[in-house]
Design an enzyme around this catalytic site. Structure first.
Site, PDB file in Angstrom:
ATOM      1  N   HIS A  81       0.824  -1.262   0.697  1.00  0.00           N
ATOM      2  CA  HIS A  81      -0.258  -0.184   0.184  1.00  0.00           C
ATOM      3  C   HIS A  81       0.714   0.960   0.444  1.00  0.00           C
ATOM      4  CE1 HIS A  81      -3.568  -1.423   0.711  1.00  0.00           C
ATOM      5  NE2 HIS A  81      -3.559  -1.965   0.631  1.00  0.00           N
ATOM      6  N   GLU A 100      -3.194   9.087   3.665  1.00  0.00           N
ATOM      7  CA  GLU A 100      -3.568   7.016   2.925  1.00  0.00           C
ATOM      8  C   GLU A 100      -4.491   6.750   3.925  1.00  0.00           C
ATOM      9  OE1 GLU A 100      -0.013   6.284   1.188  1.00  0.00           O
ATOM     10  OE2 GLU A 100       0.317   8.344  -0.255  1.00  0.00           O
ATOM     11  N   ASP A 252      -5.204 -17.753   2.572  1.00  0.00           N
ATOM     12  CA  ASP A 252      -4.520 -19.500   1.895  1.00  0.00           C
ATOM     13  C   ASP A 252      -5.580 -20.501   2.304  1.00  0.00           C
ATOM     14  OD1 ASP A 252      -3.885 -22.090   1.127  1.00  0.00           O
ATOM     15  OD2 ASP A 252      -1.928 -20.908   1.050  1.00  0.00           O
TER      16      ASP A 252
END
Ligand code: HEM
Ligand SMILES: *[C@@H]1O[C@H](CO)[C@@H](O)[C@H](O)[C@H]1NC(C)=O
Ligand SMILES: *[C@@H]1O[C@H](CO)[C@@H](O)[C@H](O)[C@H]1NC(C)=O
Length: 335
Positions: A81, A100, A252
């Site tokens: 990011h 941000e 996962d």
């Protein structure tokens, strides 16, 4: 531990430096006026100003991850990011309203305290020397090794940005985009289709909030049916795990804490968590890369190292007149 040195990168940088040095002595040549910013990164950047920087960073990361293993994926995501919004300039770490970090898209970012702790230690040892952007980049490499991923050498010399805007952070993909949109996002940052498939492999570890996939479970883009590209058993598992938007599920499902290629074999079995993961397998432009990584772990590991070096060099600030060495990663320096 596997080691990959970025020899091509080194060669290119060395060649460019040579041509510029000798070029200026000789007659004006038809060379580009400006070296790319990443040419000013180097492996020995801190050798004089903070020789222990790299080992301090790795010791700190190891201690934090030992206490809380979920911080390893958190740090890696933080770096992604950071680098995809205004380049790897630590703008994601700036901590004030409308930065941000305050963006909606940054809501589940974690691991800021690790970088703050490393920075505090480095300010004691070598004040005003090591940038927050370099700390985050090195910490990401160290976190990757700790979860069983490959090693790569990190070139240093990134400077910290002074600008951070929430609305720019909202552009980072959230998991519901199509492959065209992902490719365009990556290409705008100098990353190609191979980097997209490779770096998405970071989802071999870590977790997601159910918020990021809820639309796949019950009402896939307005069809009132689940996403047909979800394996039936996996769909039922996710429906049980996702009672609320803030519940967490592994990216996962099979080997959630190990850096391996099971992320890719999952995609072949319709067990990708995010729509953007699963699309890498179904989209004709990316299938071949998924197939290659699913069957060749070494290929994935070596390419991951290469693509991570590329990610870490995106739009870096390296010239003395660009950015600064922040004293506190949360705030720009006072003038
Ligand atoms: C290709 C486009 C990508 C998309 C659409 C995407 C999307 C996401 C989403 C939605 C989450 C879960 C957020 C949440 O709901 O909590 C996530 C987590 C994560 N992402 Fe990505 N991501 C992308 C690329 C990357 C890349 C390039 C990396 C690193 C190289 C990365 C590393 C991670 C990691 C490690 C996590 C788990 C974080 C944790 O456990 O705290 N992602 N990503
Ligand atoms: C992909 O997403 C972009 C941006 O959201 C959109 O403009 C475009 O129509 C989409 N393409 C396809 C093929 O769905
Ligand atoms: C829903 O998603 C599918 C698969 O990504 C896509 O082909 C389709 O165009 C989407 N439909 C709408 C209405 O967005």
């Amino acid at each position: 531990m596997k080691i990959y040195y970025s020899i091509p990168f080194l060669l290119i940088v060395t060649l460019q430096l040579c041509t510029s040095t000798f070029g200026s002595l000789a007659k004006p040549l038809n060379l580009p006026k400006k070296l790319p910013a990443e040419a000013f990164l180097s492996f020995d950047h801190y050798h004089k100003t903070c020789p222990d920087a790299e080992s301090i960073i790795s010791q700190k990361v190891a201690a934090w991850v030992k206490k809380d293993p979920t911080l390893a994926p958190a740090i890696i995501r933080l770096h992604f990011h950071d680098c995809t919004v205004r380049g790897c300039d630590a703008s994601i770490l700036l901590n004030y309203p409308r930065s941000e970090r305050a963006a909606y898209a940054s809501k589940t970012l974690r691991g800021f305290e690790v970088i703050d702790d490393i920075k505090a230690e480095l300010e004691k040892r070598c004040p005003k020397a090591v940038s927050c952007a370099d700390i985050l980049t090195a910490a990401t490499r160290d976190a990757t090794i700790l979860v069983g991923g490959p090693f790569w050498q990190v070139p240093f010399g990134r400077r910290d940005g002074r600008i951070s805007l929430a609305k720019e952070a909202e552009m980072v993909p959230q998991g519901h985009e199509n492959i065209t949109a992902l490719l365009e996002f990556f290409q705008a940052r100098g990353l190609d289709i191979l980097d997209l498939v490779t770096l998405s492999g970071a989802h071999t570890i870590g977790r997601s909030t159910c918020h990021s996939l809820m639309n796949r479970l019950y009402n896939f883009n307005g069809t009132r049916k689940p996403d047909p590209s979800l394996n039936f058993y996996y769909l039922n598992l996710l429906r049980r795990r996702c009672k609320g938007e803030m519940d967490l599920v592994y990216l996962d499902a099979i080997t959630p804490r190990t850096f391996d290629t099971v992320y890719y074999t999952n995609l072949q079995r319709k067990v990708g968590l995010l729509s953007t993961d699963q699309l890498l397998f179904s989209d004709a432009r990316t299938t071949q890369f998924v197939e290659a990584f699913a069957t060749q772990p070494f290929l994935f590991e070596s390419q991951f190292a290469v693509s991570m070096v590329k990610l870490g060099n995106v739009q870096v600030l390296t010239r003395p007149n660009e950015g600064e060495i922040r004293v506190n990663c949360n705030f720009v320096n006072r003038v």
